[in-house]
Design a protein around this motif. Structure first.
Motif, short mmCIF file in Angstrom:
data_model
loop_
_atom_site.label_atom_id
_atom_site.label_comp_id
_atom_site.label_asym_id
_atom_site.label_seq_id
_atom_site.Cartn_x
_atom_site.Cartn_y
_atom_site.Cartn_z
N ARG A 190 -1.05 9.63 2.97
CA ARG A 190 -0.53 10.82 2.31
C ARG A 190 0.99 10.83 2.42
O ARG A 190 1.58 10.08 3.20
CB ARG A 190 -1.11 12.08 2.94
N SER A 191 1.63 11.69 1.64
CA SER A 191 3.09 11.75 1.63
C SER A 191 3.66 12.13 2.99
O SER A 191 4.80 11.81 3.30
CB SER A 191 3.58 12.74 0.57
N ASN A 192 2.85 12.81 3.82
CA ASN A 192 3.32 13.19 5.16
C ASN A 192 3.02 12.12 6.21
O ASN A 192 3.25 12.32 7.40
CB ASN A 192 2.71 14.52 5.60
N GLY A 193 2.50 10.98 5.77
CA GLY A 193 2.24 9.88 6.69
C GLY A 193 0.82 9.82 7.22
O GLY A 193 0.46 8.85 7.90
N THR A 194 -0.02 10.82 6.91
CA THR A 194 -1.41 10.80 7.37
C THR A 194 -2.12 9.58 6.81
O THR A 194 -2.08 9.32 5.60
CB THR A 194 -2.15 12.07 6.94
N LYS A 195 -2.77 8.82 7.69
CA LYS A 195 -3.42 7.56 7.28
C LYS A 195 -4.93 7.71 7.24
O LYS A 195 -5.53 8.34 8.10
CB LYS A 195 -3.05 6.44 8.26
N LEU A 196 -5.53 7.09 6.23
CA LEU A 196 -6.97 6.98 6.15
C LEU A 196 -7.33 5.52 5.92
O LEU A 196 -6.78 4.86 5.03
CB LEU A 196 -7.52 7.82 4.99
N THR A 197 -8.24 5.00 6.72
CA THR A 197 -8.77 3.67 6.50
C THR A 197 -10.03 3.81 5.65
O THR A 197 -10.97 4.50 6.03
CB THR A 197 -9.11 2.97 7.83
N THR A 198 -10.04 3.17 4.51
CA THR A 198 -11.13 3.36 3.55
C THR A 198 -11.41 2.05 2.81
O THR A 198 -10.89 1.00 3.18
CB THR A 198 -10.79 4.50 2.57
N LEU A 199 -12.23 2.12 1.78
CA LEU A 199 -12.58 0.92 1.01
C LEU A 199 -11.73 0.82 -0.25
O LEU A 199 -11.29 1.83 -0.81
CB LEU A 199 -14.06 0.97 0.61
N ARG A 200 -11.52 -0.40 -0.70
CA ARG A 200 -10.78 -0.65 -1.94
C ARG A 200 -11.73 -0.66 -3.12
O ARG A 200 -12.96 -0.58 -2.97
CB ARG A 200 -10.05 -1.99 -1.85
N CYS A 201 -11.16 -0.79 -4.31
CA CYS A 201 -11.94 -0.97 -5.53
C CYS A 201 -12.72 -2.27 -5.44
O CYS A 201 -12.18 -3.30 -5.04
CB CYS A 201 -11.00 -1.00 -6.73
N PRO A 202 -14.01 -2.27 -5.80
CA PRO A 202 -14.82 -3.49 -5.67
C PRO A 202 -14.64 -4.49 -6.80
O PRO A 202 -15.19 -5.59 -6.75
CB PRO A 202 -16.25 -2.94 -5.66
N ILE A 203 -13.88 -4.11 -7.83
CA ILE A 203 -13.73 -4.96 -9.01
C ILE A 203 -12.57 -5.93 -8.83
O ILE A 203 -11.51 -5.55 -8.33
CB ILE A 203 -13.51 -4.09 -10.26
N ARG A 204 -12.76 -7.16 -9.27
CA ARG A 204 -11.67 -8.13 -9.33
C ARG A 204 -11.53 -8.61 -10.77
O ARG A 204 -12.52 -8.84 -11.45
CB ARG A 204 -11.94 -9.35 -8.44
N ILE A 205 -10.31 -8.76 -11.22
CA ILE A 205 -10.04 -9.29 -12.56
C ILE A 205 -9.08 -10.47 -12.42
O ILE A 205 -8.00 -10.32 -11.86
CB ILE A 205 -9.46 -8.21 -13.49
N ASP A 206 -9.50 -11.62 -12.91
CA ASP A 206 -8.72 -12.85 -12.76
C ASP A 206 -8.36 -13.10 -11.29
O ASP A 206 -7.26 -13.56 -10.97
CB ASP A 206 -7.44 -12.81 -13.60
N GLY A 207 -9.30 -12.76 -10.41
CA GLY A 207 -9.10 -12.99 -8.98
C GLY A 207 -8.28 -11.94 -8.27
O GLY A 207 -8.14 -11.98 -7.04
N GLU A 208 -7.74 -10.97 -9.01
CA GLU A 208 -6.89 -9.94 -8.39
C GLU A 208 -7.73 -8.81 -7.81
O GLU A 208 -8.61 -8.26 -8.48
CB GLU A 208 -5.92 -9.38 -9.42
#
Length: 365
Positions: free
Chosen positions: A323-341
């Motif tokens: 968050r803008s105040n520095g609060t961190k959350l460890t979470t999952l990323r988007c599961p989709i890859r396009i051209d390996g990205e």
């Protein structure tokens, strides 16, 4: 691409999250002060920076513009945003978005080329439209809890909000298809999905049989498919030849079930025999024995085992967002890859109305 997300809870925001992950600019339109109800929707006792962790995980990578849509000035501010938007998403109860002045018809007047995504619980007409569109209720209506329990005596719902999540995914799918069509025709579209229809779509495997004879209780997992207790845990076994398993496990009783129909008719008996053999060995030993013979199986992991496993870690599914105040959350990323990205973003969820001033300056209202 600008997406205005009027939605709350899980299904609509999940669609917005997927579009944001793929590069869209998603602006949440929230109530003043309280914001999205999901901010106070807790699926555990975890809270982060004043909001539920569920809200954080589903609303990362978005902006927030708060407004009282019954206030004339706020209404006109949001109307100006509608004129600039490419997509609008809403999942209010039937009749609510109309009262707020942002129905498809009204939005189309402001922006004729808009892609308007709408989520309902049970469709736009019929006897169920006033029923609360909540995940557990939709699961129950479709009979899904009967597909999970093994003894057919006590229905058990999924522990995940599968109706909400698949509906959000379907909405994102429909929006993307409409955007592609729009590049060809120049036309906007109204995309409609419902929790009920999306959940039914998940049940293709069941309905291929049910539609032939809906009065019959079909066995979804004939023996030996299922989960079995071992000496030190549990393993999962996919569909396989029962006599072949009998030979592998040195069990003459199993070798007598030669006909495939018997794997359905005597499902419980076969599983009971197998269970008696499996519980005498460790999960690891069984996996080694079965995989060596070409049997599809896996150990049933707990969360710790999953996260520490190389197969999970190599996916790099975990990311930190802030968050803008520095609060961190460890979470999952988007599961989709396009051209390996892999699609990553460190932007966390917004505070209610966090971007009001910057958005007002940008759009000159």
């Amino acid at each position: 691409m600008i997406v205005l997300d009027f939605s709350q809870f899980l299904s609509g925001p999940y669609a917005g999250l997927r579009l944001a992950d793929l590069g869209a600019r998603v602006i949440k339109i929230e109530k003043n002060d309280s914001g999205d109800i999901c901010r106070s929707l807790y699926i555990s006792n975890l809270e982060l920076d004043g909001d539920s962790t569920l809200f954080h995980s589903i609303n990362r990578n978005k902006e927030s513009f708060s407004a009282n849509l019954k206030n004339e000035d706020d209404y006109h501010a949001v109307a100006e945003l509608v004129k600039k938007a490419d997509v609008v998403i809403q999942n209010y109860r039937p009749g609510v978005i109309e009262k707020l002045g942002f129905s498809y018809e009204e939005v189309k007047k402001l922006n004729p080329n808009i892609i308007y995504g709408s989520i309902s619980g049970y469709g736009s007409d019929g006897p169920l439209i006033e029923k609360p569109g909540q995940d557990l209720l939709v699961q129950s209506f479709t009979g899904i809890p009967w597909s999970i329990t093994s003894d057919r005596k006590k229905p058990t719902p999924y522990g995940l909000a599968i109706a909400d999540m698949i509906t959000g995914a379907h909405l994102a799918e429909g929006i993307l298809a409409s955007l592609v069509r729009g590049t060809i025709t120049g036309k906007g579209a109204k995309v409609e999905v419902s929790l009920l229809e999306s959940t039914l779509d998940l049940m293709q495997e069941i309905f291929r049989n049910v539609l032939q004879d809906y009065k019959k209780n079909y066995v979804l997992a004939p023996a030996p498919k299922g989960i079995y207790e071992t000496k030190d845990g549990f393993i999962a076994l996919e569909a396989e030849s029962v006599p072949k398993l009998g030979k592998i496990m040195n069990c003459p009783k199993l070798m007598t079930f030669e006909e495939r129909t018997s794997w359905v008719d005597f499902k419980d008996q076969i599983k009971q025999i197998l269970q008696g053999h499996f519980v005498q060995k460790s999960s690891n030993d069984l996996i080694n024995i079965l995989e060596r013979e070409g049997i599809s199986c896996a150990e049933v992991f707990n969360w710790k085992q999953l996260i520490e496993h190389e197969g999970f870690q190599i996916l790099e599914m975990v990311q930190n967002v802030y968050r803008s105040n520095g609060t961190k959350l460890t979470t999952l990323r988007c599961p989709i890859r396009i051209d390996g990205e892999r699609f990553l973003s460190s932007i966390g969820s917004p505070k209610v109305g966090e971007h009001n001033e910057s958005i007002r300056r940008e759009f000159n209202f």
